[in-house]
Motif scaffolding. Structure first.
Motif, PDB file in Angstrom:
ATOM      1  N   PHE A  62       0.840  -1.205   0.000  1.00 33.15           N
ATOM      2  CA  PHE A  62       0.000   0.000   0.000  1.00 33.15           C
ATOM      3  C   PHE A  62       0.875   1.255   0.000  1.00 33.15           C
ATOM      4  O   PHE A  62       0.596   2.219  -0.701  1.00 33.15           O
ATOM      5  CB  PHE A  62      -0.924   0.012   1.223  1.00 33.15           C
ATOM      6  CG  PHE A  62      -1.897  -1.133   1.263  1.00 33.15           C
ATOM      7  CD1 PHE A  62      -3.137  -1.028   0.660  1.00 33.15           C
ATOM      8  CD2 PHE A  62      -1.567  -2.320   1.893  1.00 33.15           C
ATOM      9  CE1 PHE A  62      -4.037  -2.080   0.693  1.00 33.15           C
ATOM     10  CE2 PHE A  62      -2.453  -3.379   1.923  1.00 33.15           C
ATOM     11  CZ  PHE A  62      -3.694  -3.262   1.320  1.00 33.15           C
ATOM     12  N   ARG A  73      -4.386  -0.956  -3.722  1.00 33.19           N
ATOM     13  CA  ARG A  73      -5.401   0.036  -3.319  1.00 33.19           C
ATOM     14  C   ARG A  73      -6.211  -0.518  -2.146  1.00 33.19           C
ATOM     15  O   ARG A  73      -6.117  -0.045  -1.036  1.00 33.19           O
ATOM     16  CB  ARG A  73      -6.324   0.349  -4.506  1.00 33.19           C
ATOM     17  CG  ARG A  73      -5.580   0.853  -5.741  1.00 33.19           C
ATOM     18  CD  ARG A  73      -5.148   2.297  -5.627  1.00 33.19           C
ATOM     19  NE  ARG A  73      -4.300   2.710  -6.739  1.00 33.19           N
ATOM     20  CZ  ARG A  73      -4.728   3.036  -7.944  1.00 33.19           C
ATOM     21  NH1 ARG A  73      -6.007   3.007  -8.237  1.00 33.19           N
ATOM     22  NH2 ARG A  73      -3.868   3.395  -8.886  1.00 33.19           N
ATOM     23  N   ASP A  74      -7.034  -1.524  -2.433  1.00 26.92           N
ATOM     24  CA  ASP A  74      -7.768  -2.251  -1.386  1.00 26.92           C
ATOM     25  C   ASP A  74      -7.383  -3.716  -1.529  1.00 26.92           C
ATOM     26  O   ASP A  74      -7.405  -4.258  -2.638  1.00 26.92           O
ATOM     27  CB  ASP A  74      -9.284  -2.125  -1.563  1.00 26.92           C
ATOM     28  CG  ASP A  74      -9.762  -0.682  -1.473  1.00 26.92           C
ATOM     29  OD1 ASP A  74      -9.234   0.066  -0.641  1.00 26.92           O
ATOM     30  OD2 ASP A  74     -10.669  -0.322  -2.250  1.00 26.92           O
ATOM     31  N   SER A 128      -6.617  -0.410   3.041  1.00 31.14           N
ATOM     32  CA  SER A 128      -7.014   0.497   1.971  1.00 31.14           C
ATOM     33  C   SER A 128      -5.994   1.615   1.876  1.00 31.14           C
ATOM     34  O   SER A 128      -5.719   2.301   2.865  1.00 31.14           O
ATOM     35  CB  SER A 128      -8.409   1.079   2.245  1.00 31.14           C
ATOM     36  OG  SER A 128      -8.704   2.093   1.315  1.00 31.14           O
ATOM     37  N   GLU A 131      -6.307   4.340   0.373  1.00 29.10           N
ATOM     38  CA  GLU A 131      -6.994   5.623   0.506  1.00 29.10           C
ATOM     39  C   GLU A 131      -7.627   5.803   1.880  1.00 29.10           C
ATOM     40  O   GLU A 131      -8.320   6.791   2.129  1.00 29.10           O
ATOM     41  CB  GLU A 131      -8.078   5.767  -0.579  1.00 29.10           C
ATOM     42  CG  GLU A 131      -7.543   6.097  -1.970  1.00 29.10           C
ATOM     43  CD  GLU A 131      -6.960   4.873  -2.665  1.00 29.10           C
ATOM     44  OE1 GLU A 131      -7.392   3.756  -2.350  1.00 29.10           O
ATOM     45  OE2 GLU A 131      -6.053   5.042  -3.491  1.00 29.10           O
ATOM     46  N   GLU A 134     -10.113  -1.530 -10.008  1.00 29.07           N
ATOM     47  CA  GLU A 134      -9.383  -0.396 -10.587  1.00 29.07           C
ATOM     48  C   GLU A 134      -8.215  -0.918 -11.418  1.00 29.07           C
ATOM     49  O   GLU A 134      -7.685  -2.004 -11.152  1.00 29.07           O
ATOM     50  CB  GLU A 134      -8.843   0.515  -9.483  1.00 29.07           C
ATOM     51  CG  GLU A 134      -9.907   1.082  -8.562  1.00 29.07           C
ATOM     52  CD  GLU A 134      -9.282   1.920  -7.454  1.00 29.07           C
ATOM     53  OE1 GLU A 134      -8.610   2.920  -7.792  1.00 29.07           O
ATOM     54  OE2 GLU A 134      -9.448   1.556  -6.281  1.00 29.07           O
ATOM     55  N   GLN A 187       4.134   1.501  -9.426  1.00 28.65           N
ATOM     56  CA  GLN A 187       2.986   0.591  -9.342  1.00 28.65           C
ATOM     57  C   GLN A 187       3.200  -0.664 -10.188  1.00 28.65           C
ATOM     58  O   GLN A 187       2.379  -1.570 -10.151  1.00 28.65           O
ATOM     59  CB  GLN A 187       1.719   1.325  -9.786  1.00 28.65           C
ATOM     60  CG  GLN A 187       1.307   2.428  -8.816  1.00 28.65           C
ATOM     61  CD  GLN A 187       0.073   3.180  -9.295  1.00 28.65           C
ATOM     62  OE1 GLN A 187       0.037   3.701 -10.404  1.00 28.65           O
ATOM     63  NE2 GLN A 187      -0.936   3.227  -8.460  1.00 28.65           N
ATOM     64  N   PHE A 234      -7.066  -3.565  -7.022  1.00 30.51           N
ATOM     65  CA  PHE A 234      -6.184  -2.951  -8.014  1.00 30.51           C
ATOM     66  C   PHE A 234      -5.641  -4.043  -8.919  1.00 30.51           C
ATOM     67  O   PHE A 234      -4.850  -4.878  -8.499  1.00 30.51           O
ATOM     68  CB  PHE A 234      -5.035  -2.208  -7.319  1.00 30.51           C
ATOM     69  CG  PHE A 234      -4.093  -1.525  -8.279  1.00 30.51           C
ATOM     70  CD1 PHE A 234      -4.562  -0.671  -9.261  1.00 30.51           C
ATOM     71  CD2 PHE A 234      -2.724  -1.738  -8.190  1.00 30.51           C
ATOM     72  CE1 PHE A 234      -3.701  -0.038 -10.139  1.00 30.51           C
ATOM     73  CE2 PHE A 234      -1.849  -1.105  -9.057  1.00 30.51           C
ATOM     74  CZ  PHE A 234      -2.338  -0.256 -10.040  1.00 30.51           C
TER      75      PHE A 234
END
Length: 428
Positions: free
Chosen positions: A6, A12-13, A31, A33, A196, A216, A387
Protein backbone atom coordinates in the motif's frame (compact mmCIF):
# COMPACT_ATOMS: atom_id res chain seq x y z
CA UNK A 1 5.22 -6.92 3.49
CA UNK A 2 1.48 -6.55 3.14
CA UNK A 3 1.53 -2.96 4.38
CA UNK A 4 4.43 -2.06 2.11
CA UNK A 5 2.34 -2.83 -0.99
CA UNK A 6 0.00 0.00 0.00
CA UNK A 7 2.78 2.37 0.95
CA UNK A 8 4.56 1.91 -2.39
CA UNK A 9 1.45 2.28 -4.55
CA UNK A 10 1.19 -1.37 -5.60
CA UNK A 11 -2.16 -1.89 -3.90
CA UNK A 12 -5.40 0.04 -3.32
CA UNK A 13 -7.77 -2.25 -1.39
CA UNK A 14 -6.66 -5.77 -0.53
CA UNK A 15 -7.15 -8.67 1.87
CA UNK A 16 -4.82 -11.46 2.98
CA UNK A 17 -5.98 -14.48 4.96
CA UNK A 18 -4.14 -17.67 5.89
CA UNK A 19 -5.20 -20.90 7.60
CA UNK A 20 -2.69 -23.32 9.11
CA UNK A 21 -3.79 -26.72 10.39
CA UNK A 22 -7.42 -25.67 10.07
CA UNK A 23 -7.02 -22.49 12.11
CA UNK A 24 -7.12 -18.92 10.83
CA UNK A 25 -3.76 -17.38 11.74
CA UNK A 26 -3.52 -14.33 9.44
CA UNK A 27 -6.45 -12.01 8.71
CA UNK A 28 -5.39 -8.66 7.23
CA UNK A 29 -7.02 -6.04 5.07
CA UNK A 30 -6.15 -2.51 4.11
CA UNK A 31 -7.01 0.50 1.97
CA UNK A 32 -4.41 2.82 0.49
CA UNK A 33 -6.99 5.62 0.51
CA UNK A 34 -8.01 4.92 4.09
CA UNK A 35 -11.48 3.76 3.06
CA UNK A 36 -13.03 2.60 6.34
CA UNK A 37 -15.93 0.95 4.52
CA UNK A 38 -13.49 -1.62 3.11
CA UNK A 39 -12.96 -4.51 5.50
CA UNK A 40 -12.25 -8.22 5.74
CA UNK A 41 -15.72 -9.11 4.49
CA UNK A 42 -15.76 -6.84 1.42
CA UNK A 43 -16.29 -8.69 -1.84
CA UNK A 44 -14.35 -8.35 -5.08
CA UNK A 45 -14.20 -10.35 -8.30
CA UNK A 46 -11.49 -13.01 -8.05
CA UNK A 47 -11.40 -13.89 -11.76
CA UNK A 48 -9.75 -17.29 -12.43
CA UNK A 49 -9.44 -18.12 -8.75
CA UNK A 50 -13.07 -19.01 -9.50
CA UNK A 51 -11.77 -22.12 -11.29
CA UNK A 52 -10.58 -23.73 -8.05
CA UNK A 53 -13.90 -22.99 -6.33
CA UNK A 54 -15.88 -24.37 -9.26
CA UNK A 55 -13.64 -27.44 -9.24
CA UNK A 56 -14.63 -28.13 -5.61
CA UNK A 57 -18.30 -27.97 -6.53
CA UNK A 58 -17.79 -30.35 -9.45
CA UNK A 59 -15.82 -32.79 -7.27
CA UNK A 60 -18.72 -32.82 -4.82
CA UNK A 61 -21.27 -33.87 -7.43
CA UNK A 62 -18.75 -36.36 -8.87
CA UNK A 63 -18.65 -37.94 -5.43
CA UNK A 64 -22.43 -38.27 -5.62
CA UNK A 65 -22.09 -40.15 -8.93
CA UNK A 66 -23.74 -37.38 -10.94
CA UNK A 67 -20.74 -37.00 -13.24
CA UNK A 68 -17.60 -38.96 -14.04
CA UNK A 69 -14.46 -37.15 -15.16
CA UNK A 70 -13.64 -39.82 -17.74
CA UNK A 71 -17.08 -39.59 -19.40
CA UNK A 72 -17.67 -37.38 -22.41
CA UNK A 73 -19.26 -33.97 -22.10
CA UNK A 74 -21.81 -35.10 -24.68
CA UNK A 75 -22.99 -37.94 -22.41
CA UNK A 76 -24.47 -35.22 -20.17
CA UNK A 77 -25.02 -32.52 -22.79
CA UNK A 78 -25.91 -34.38 -26.05
CA UNK A 79 -26.03 -31.31 -28.30
CA UNK A 80 -22.37 -30.70 -27.48
CA UNK A 81 -21.38 -33.50 -29.87
CA UNK A 82 -22.06 -31.21 -32.87
CA UNK A 83 -19.08 -30.42 -35.08
CA UNK A 84 -17.07 -33.50 -34.06
CA UNK A 85 -16.79 -32.67 -30.34
CA UNK A 86 -18.33 -35.94 -29.17
CA UNK A 87 -15.06 -37.38 -27.84
CA UNK A 88 -14.23 -34.48 -25.50
CA UNK A 89 -14.16 -35.73 -21.91
CA UNK A 90 -14.98 -33.77 -18.77
CA UNK A 91 -11.37 -34.15 -17.63
CA UNK A 92 -10.13 -32.78 -20.98
CA UNK A 93 -12.15 -29.66 -20.37
CA UNK A 94 -10.87 -29.23 -16.82
CA UNK A 95 -7.26 -29.79 -17.91
CA UNK A 96 -7.67 -27.12 -20.63
CA UNK A 97 -7.28 -29.72 -23.38
CA UNK A 98 -10.64 -29.63 -25.15
CA UNK A 99 -9.61 -27.44 -28.08
CA UNK A 100 -12.21 -24.91 -26.93
CA UNK A 101 -10.06 -22.25 -25.28
CA UNK A 102 -11.72 -19.61 -27.41
CA UNK A 103 -15.10 -19.12 -29.02
CA UNK A 104 -16.40 -18.35 -32.51
CA UNK A 105 -19.62 -16.60 -31.49
CA UNK A 106 -19.60 -13.86 -28.86
CA UNK A 107 -21.78 -14.31 -25.77
CA UNK A 108 -24.29 -11.70 -24.66
CA UNK A 109 -23.43 -11.14 -20.96
CA UNK A 110 -27.15 -10.96 -20.10
CA UNK A 111 -27.58 -14.54 -21.36
CA UNK A 112 -25.34 -15.65 -18.47
CA UNK A 113 -27.74 -14.37 -15.81
CA UNK A 114 -29.18 -17.33 -13.87
CA UNK A 115 -32.75 -16.78 -15.05
CA UNK A 116 -31.56 -16.58 -18.68
CA UNK A 117 -29.42 -19.73 -18.65
CA UNK A 118 -32.58 -21.83 -18.63
CA UNK A 119 -33.52 -20.42 -22.04
CA UNK A 120 -30.51 -22.19 -23.54
CA UNK A 121 -29.02 -19.41 -25.65
CA UNK A 122 -25.50 -19.99 -24.29
CA UNK A 123 -25.94 -23.77 -24.56
CA UNK A 124 -26.75 -23.44 -28.28
CA UNK A 125 -23.68 -21.30 -28.94
CA UNK A 126 -21.47 -23.79 -27.08
CA UNK A 127 -23.03 -26.77 -28.90
CA UNK A 128 -22.37 -25.32 -32.35
CA UNK A 129 -18.79 -24.29 -31.67
CA UNK A 130 -15.88 -26.35 -32.99
CA UNK A 131 -12.42 -27.26 -31.77
CA UNK A 132 -9.20 -25.46 -32.67
CA UNK A 133 -6.03 -26.82 -31.13
CA UNK A 134 -2.76 -24.89 -30.87
CA UNK A 135 0.44 -26.16 -32.45
CA UNK A 136 2.64 -28.67 -30.59
CA UNK A 137 0.39 -29.17 -27.54
CA UNK A 138 -3.25 -29.97 -26.78
CA UNK A 139 -3.24 -27.70 -23.73
CA UNK A 140 -4.35 -24.11 -24.14
CA UNK A 141 -5.63 -22.35 -21.03
CA UNK A 142 -9.43 -21.87 -21.15
CA UNK A 143 -10.19 -18.46 -19.68
CA UNK A 144 -14.01 -18.64 -19.51
CA UNK A 145 -15.25 -21.22 -22.01
CA UNK A 146 -14.70 -24.27 -19.80
CA UNK A 147 -16.77 -22.77 -17.01
CA UNK A 148 -19.72 -22.07 -19.30
CA UNK A 149 -19.67 -25.67 -20.54
CA UNK A 150 -19.37 -27.11 -17.02
CA UNK A 151 -22.27 -24.94 -15.84
CA UNK A 152 -24.45 -26.44 -18.54
CA UNK A 153 -23.46 -29.97 -17.47
CA UNK A 154 -24.03 -29.09 -13.81
CA UNK A 155 -27.46 -27.66 -14.57
CA UNK A 156 -28.49 -30.84 -16.37
CA UNK A 157 -27.20 -33.49 -13.95
CA UNK A 158 -28.12 -32.07 -10.53
CA UNK A 159 -31.47 -33.36 -9.22
CA UNK A 160 -32.87 -29.85 -8.76
CA UNK A 161 -31.30 -28.60 -12.05
CA UNK A 162 -29.40 -25.80 -10.38
CA UNK A 163 -26.45 -23.81 -11.68
CA UNK A 164 -23.02 -23.80 -10.07
CA UNK A 165 -23.74 -20.31 -8.71
CA UNK A 166 -26.92 -21.53 -6.99
CA UNK A 167 -25.07 -24.56 -5.62
CA UNK A 168 -22.31 -22.37 -4.16
CA UNK A 169 -24.90 -20.16 -2.51
CA UNK A 170 -26.74 -23.11 -0.98
CA UNK A 171 -23.80 -25.31 0.03
CA UNK A 172 -21.03 -22.86 0.86
CA UNK A 173 -22.65 -19.55 1.76
CA UNK A 174 -25.87 -20.69 3.40
CA UNK A 175 -24.57 -24.09 4.51
CA UNK A 176 -21.17 -23.10 5.91
CA UNK A 177 -21.13 -19.30 6.01
CA UNK A 178 -18.39 -19.04 3.38
CA UNK A 179 -18.58 -15.72 1.55
CA UNK A 180 -18.32 -16.89 -2.09
CA UNK A 181 -20.90 -15.78 -4.62
CA UNK A 182 -21.54 -16.08 -8.34
CA UNK A 183 -24.53 -14.25 -9.68
CA UNK A 184 -24.75 -11.47 -7.10
CA UNK A 185 -27.89 -10.31 -5.33
CA UNK A 186 -28.67 -6.62 -4.74
CA UNK A 187 -27.34 -6.80 -1.17
CA UNK A 188 -24.13 -8.44 -2.36
CA UNK A 189 -23.70 -5.80 -5.05
CA UNK A 190 -23.65 -3.20 -2.29
CA UNK A 191 -20.79 -5.06 -0.57
CA UNK A 192 -18.73 -5.45 -3.74
CA UNK A 193 -15.79 -3.15 -4.31
CA UNK A 194 -15.12 -1.71 -7.76
CA UNK A 195 -12.02 -2.92 -9.56
CA UNK A 196 -9.38 -0.40 -10.59
CA UNK A 197 -6.66 -0.50 -13.22
CA UNK A 198 -4.23 1.85 -14.89
CA UNK A 199 -4.05 2.21 -18.69
CA UNK A 200 -0.96 1.12 -20.61
CA UNK A 201 0.68 4.58 -20.93
CA UNK A 202 0.41 5.08 -17.16
CA UNK A 203 1.80 1.59 -16.54
CA UNK A 204 4.67 2.24 -18.97
CA UNK A 205 5.55 5.38 -17.04
CA UNK A 206 5.59 3.46 -13.76
CA UNK A 207 7.91 0.82 -15.24
CA UNK A 208 10.48 3.63 -15.51
CA UNK A 209 10.19 4.48 -11.80
CA UNK A 210 12.34 2.54 -9.29
CA UNK A 211 10.33 0.39 -6.88
CA UNK A 212 11.68 2.36 -3.93
CA UNK A 213 10.00 5.49 -5.28
CA UNK A 214 6.47 4.09 -5.44
CA UNK A 215 6.34 2.31 -8.81
CA UNK A 216 2.99 0.59 -9.34
CA UNK A 217 4.62 -1.82 -11.79
CA UNK A 218 6.98 -4.51 -10.49
CA UNK A 219 8.91 -4.79 -13.76
CA UNK A 220 11.41 -2.45 -15.39
CA UNK A 221 10.70 -0.94 -18.80
CA UNK A 222 12.51 -3.71 -20.70
CA UNK A 223 10.61 -6.57 -19.07
CA UNK A 224 7.33 -4.65 -19.19
CA UNK A 225 7.76 -4.01 -22.93
CA UNK A 226 8.16 -7.76 -23.50
CA UNK A 227 4.99 -8.41 -21.50
CA UNK A 228 3.05 -5.91 -23.59
CA UNK A 229 4.33 -7.52 -26.79
CA UNK A 230 3.15 -10.89 -25.51
CA UNK A 231 -0.31 -9.45 -24.78
CA UNK A 232 -0.54 -7.93 -28.25
CA UNK A 233 0.66 -11.11 -29.94
CA UNK A 234 -1.87 -13.21 -28.05
CA UNK A 235 -4.80 -11.05 -29.20
CA UNK A 236 -3.46 -10.85 -32.76
CA UNK A 237 -3.09 -14.61 -32.98
CA UNK A 238 -6.61 -15.07 -31.64
CA UNK A 239 -7.97 -12.85 -34.41
CA UNK A 240 -5.92 -14.69 -37.03
CA UNK A 241 -7.36 -18.02 -35.90
CA UNK A 242 -10.87 -16.74 -36.53
CA UNK A 243 -12.17 -16.41 -32.97
CA UNK A 244 -14.72 -13.88 -31.81
CA UNK A 245 -14.52 -11.67 -28.76
CA UNK A 246 -15.78 -13.46 -25.66
CA UNK A 247 -18.61 -10.95 -25.19
CA UNK A 248 -20.81 -8.95 -27.51
CA UNK A 249 -19.90 -5.29 -27.57
CA UNK A 250 -16.53 -5.78 -25.88
CA UNK A 251 -13.38 -5.11 -27.89
CA UNK A 252 -10.69 -7.65 -26.80
CA UNK A 253 -8.02 -5.30 -28.07
CA UNK A 254 -9.14 -2.50 -25.76
CA UNK A 255 -6.51 -1.31 -23.32
CA UNK A 256 -6.88 -3.56 -20.23
CA UNK A 257 -6.67 -0.51 -17.99
CA UNK A 258 -9.83 0.79 -19.67
CA UNK A 259 -11.63 -2.53 -20.23
CA UNK A 260 -11.44 -3.70 -16.60
CA UNK A 261 -13.31 -0.79 -14.98
CA UNK A 262 -15.69 -0.45 -17.92
CA UNK A 263 -16.87 -4.06 -18.20
CA UNK A 264 -15.86 -5.90 -15.02
CA UNK A 265 -17.61 -3.41 -12.75
CA UNK A 266 -20.83 -3.54 -14.78
CA UNK A 267 -23.98 -5.22 -13.45
CA UNK A 268 -24.00 -7.46 -16.53
CA UNK A 269 -20.72 -9.06 -15.44
CA UNK A 270 -21.51 -9.19 -11.74
CA UNK A 271 -25.04 -10.60 -12.06
CA UNK A 272 -24.11 -13.37 -14.49
CA UNK A 273 -22.46 -16.75 -14.02
CA UNK A 274 -19.02 -17.37 -15.52
CA UNK A 275 -17.86 -20.23 -13.27
CA UNK A 276 -14.26 -19.88 -14.37
CA UNK A 277 -14.07 -16.13 -14.00
CA UNK A 278 -16.59 -14.16 -11.96
CA UNK A 279 -16.90 -15.57 -8.48
CA UNK A 280 -16.95 -12.65 -6.03
CA UNK A 281 -15.41 -13.36 -2.65
CA UNK A 282 -13.31 -12.16 0.25
CA UNK A 283 -9.83 -13.44 1.03
CA UNK A 284 -11.35 -14.93 4.21
CA UNK A 285 -13.58 -17.11 2.06
CA UNK A 286 -10.75 -18.10 -0.29
CA UNK A 287 -8.48 -19.00 2.62
CA UNK A 288 -11.20 -20.94 4.42
CA UNK A 289 -11.81 -23.09 1.34
CA UNK A 290 -8.07 -23.47 0.80
CA UNK A 291 -7.64 -24.34 4.47
CA UNK A 292 -10.21 -27.09 4.08
CA UNK A 293 -8.45 -28.47 1.01
CA UNK A 294 -5.16 -28.49 2.96
CA UNK A 295 -6.84 -30.71 5.57
CA UNK A 296 -8.59 -33.31 3.45
CA UNK A 297 -11.76 -31.22 3.05
CA UNK A 298 -12.34 -30.13 6.64
CA UNK A 299 -11.85 -26.79 8.40
CA UNK A 300 -13.10 -25.35 11.69
CA UNK A 301 -15.12 -28.51 12.30
CA UNK A 302 -16.90 -28.18 8.94
CA UNK A 303 -16.66 -30.85 6.25
CA UNK A 304 -16.51 -28.68 3.12
CA UNK A 305 -16.08 -31.60 0.75
CA UNK A 306 -15.99 -35.31 1.51
CA UNK A 307 -12.73 -37.28 1.64
CA UNK A 308 -13.74 -39.03 -1.60
CA UNK A 309 -14.49 -35.73 -3.35
CA UNK A 310 -11.10 -34.45 -2.16
CA UNK A 311 -9.36 -37.41 -3.79
CA UNK A 312 -11.35 -37.00 -7.01
CA UNK A 313 -10.36 -33.33 -7.15
CA UNK A 314 -6.63 -34.05 -6.79
CA UNK A 315 -6.28 -37.26 -8.82
CA UNK A 316 -4.45 -37.82 -12.11
CA UNK A 317 -2.36 -34.68 -12.61
CA UNK A 318 -0.77 -34.39 -16.07
CA UNK A 319 2.18 -32.14 -16.92
CA UNK A 320 2.03 -30.43 -20.31
CA UNK A 321 3.20 -27.27 -22.00
CA UNK A 322 0.46 -24.65 -22.29
CA UNK A 323 0.30 -22.69 -25.54
CA UNK A 324 -1.50 -19.77 -23.88
CA UNK A 325 1.30 -19.47 -21.31
CA UNK A 326 4.08 -19.24 -23.87
CA UNK A 327 4.93 -22.91 -23.50
CA UNK A 328 5.23 -22.93 -19.71
CA UNK A 329 4.23 -26.26 -18.20
CA UNK A 330 1.23 -26.66 -15.94
CA UNK A 331 0.16 -29.75 -14.01
CA UNK A 332 -3.63 -29.84 -13.93
CA UNK A 333 -5.53 -32.67 -12.25
CA UNK A 334 -8.65 -34.36 -13.61
CA UNK A 335 -10.62 -32.09 -11.27
CA UNK A 336 -9.22 -28.86 -12.68
CA UNK A 337 -6.71 -27.64 -10.08
CA UNK A 338 -3.01 -27.12 -10.73
CA UNK A 339 -0.18 -28.67 -8.75
CA UNK A 340 2.75 -26.29 -8.45
CA UNK A 341 6.05 -28.18 -8.53
CA UNK A 342 9.58 -27.12 -9.31
CA UNK A 343 11.13 -29.21 -12.09
CA UNK A 344 14.88 -29.60 -12.53
CA UNK A 345 14.68 -28.08 -16.02
CA UNK A 346 12.37 -25.13 -15.29
CA UNK A 347 12.76 -22.31 -17.78
CA UNK A 348 12.58 -18.64 -16.83
CA UNK A 349 8.81 -18.21 -17.31
CA UNK A 350 8.11 -21.30 -15.20
CA UNK A 351 10.36 -20.05 -12.41
CA UNK A 352 8.48 -16.73 -12.39
CA UNK A 353 5.13 -18.54 -12.26
CA UNK A 354 6.10 -20.98 -9.53
CA UNK A 355 8.73 -19.30 -7.35
CA UNK A 356 7.77 -19.92 -3.72
CA UNK A 357 4.81 -22.09 -4.71
CA UNK A 358 6.37 -25.54 -4.74
CA UNK A 359 4.00 -27.92 -2.96
CA UNK A 360 0.91 -25.76 -3.42
CA UNK A 361 -2.24 -26.76 -5.30
CA UNK A 362 -5.06 -24.56 -6.60
CA UNK A 363 -5.00 -21.60 -8.94
CA UNK A 364 -5.07 -17.81 -9.12
CA UNK A 365 -6.95 -14.99 -10.80
CA UNK A 366 -6.25 -12.29 -13.36
CA UNK A 367 -4.95 -9.15 -11.71
CA UNK A 368 -3.96 -10.49 -8.32
CA UNK A 369 -6.19 -12.97 -6.41
CA UNK A 370 -4.99 -16.39 -5.19
CA UNK A 371 -6.58 -19.51 -3.70
CA UNK A 372 -3.96 -22.20 -3.04
CA UNK A 373 -3.27 -24.85 -0.45
CA UNK A 374 -0.23 -26.76 0.74
CA UNK A 375 -1.15 -30.21 2.03
CA UNK A 376 2.24 -30.99 3.62
CA UNK A 377 2.22 -27.76 5.65
CA UNK A 378 -1.60 -27.87 6.04
CA UNK A 379 -1.65 -24.26 4.85
CA UNK A 380 -4.50 -22.47 3.05
CA UNK A 381 -3.71 -19.14 1.38
CA UNK A 382 -6.22 -16.54 0.17
CA UNK A 383 -5.58 -13.13 -1.37
CA UNK A 384 -8.04 -10.70 -2.97
CA UNK A 385 -7.59 -7.16 -4.23
CA UNK A 386 -9.24 -4.37 -6.20
CA UNK A 387 -6.18 -2.95 -8.01
CA UNK A 388 -5.75 -5.12 -11.10
CA UNK A 389 -2.11 -5.56 -12.08
CA UNK A 390 -3.27 -6.90 -15.46
CA UNK A 391 0.29 -7.19 -16.80
CA UNK A 392 1.33 -9.62 -14.05
CA UNK A 393 0.31 -13.16 -15.02
CA UNK A 394 2.19 -14.67 -12.03
CA UNK A 395 0.47 -12.52 -9.36
CA UNK A 396 3.82 -11.46 -7.95
CA UNK A 397 2.47 -9.25 -5.14
CA UNK A 398 0.66 -12.13 -3.51
CA UNK A 399 3.31 -14.66 -4.52
CA UNK A 400 5.91 -12.87 -2.39
CA UNK A 401 3.53 -12.93 0.58
CA UNK A 402 2.81 -16.59 -0.10
CA UNK A 403 6.53 -17.38 -0.13
CA UNK A 404 7.01 -15.59 3.21
CA UNK A 405 4.06 -17.43 4.75
CA UNK A 406 5.78 -20.71 3.87
CA UNK A 407 9.01 -19.52 5.50
CA UNK A 408 7.10 -18.54 8.67
CA UNK A 409 5.18 -21.82 8.79
CA UNK A 410 8.32 -23.92 8.38
CA UNK A 411 10.11 -21.89 11.05
CA UNK A 412 7.26 -22.42 13.52
CA UNK A 413 7.20 -26.15 12.73
CA UNK A 414 10.95 -26.38 13.35
CA UNK A 415 10.54 -24.56 16.68
CA UNK A 416 7.82 -27.03 17.67
CA UNK A 417 10.17 -29.93 16.90
CA UNK A 418 13.03 -28.29 18.82
CA UNK A 419 10.80 -27.92 21.85
CA UNK A 420 10.17 -31.68 21.85
CA UNK A 421 13.84 -32.69 21.64
CA UNK A 422 16.18 -32.51 24.64
CA UNK A 423 19.95 -31.95 24.59
CA UNK A 424 20.53 -35.71 24.06
CA UNK A 425 18.25 -35.75 20.98
CA UNK A 426 15.57 -37.64 22.86
CA UNK A 427 11.91 -36.87 22.37
CA UNK A 428 10.55 -35.24 25.53
Amino acid sequence: MFRKNFETGKERDAQLCVYVEGRRVIDLWGSAEGDETYNGDSLQCVFSSSKAITAMAIASIADQGLINYSNTVASYFPEFSENAKGDVKVEDLLRHESGLANIHTAINPKDLHPQELEKGTVAKIIAKDYQVFPKNTVREYHNLTGGWIMNEIFRRVTPDKITIGSWLRREYHEGHGIDVHMGLTESELARTRPLEAIPTPHAMLHSLIPNAFGAQVEHNIFVFSKILSSFKRRFTETEKRGFAAMFEGVDPGLDPGVLIPEFMNSPDWRLGESPHGNVHASARALAMLAGAMANGGQVEGKQIISPTAWILLHNNPIVREDAYMNGCRTEFTQGGVNMFKDYHDDKFGERVLKSGRHGFTGWMGFGGSIIQWHTELKLGFGYACTFMTWWDMANIKARKLQKEVVVCTKRINEEKIDEKIDENNNVK
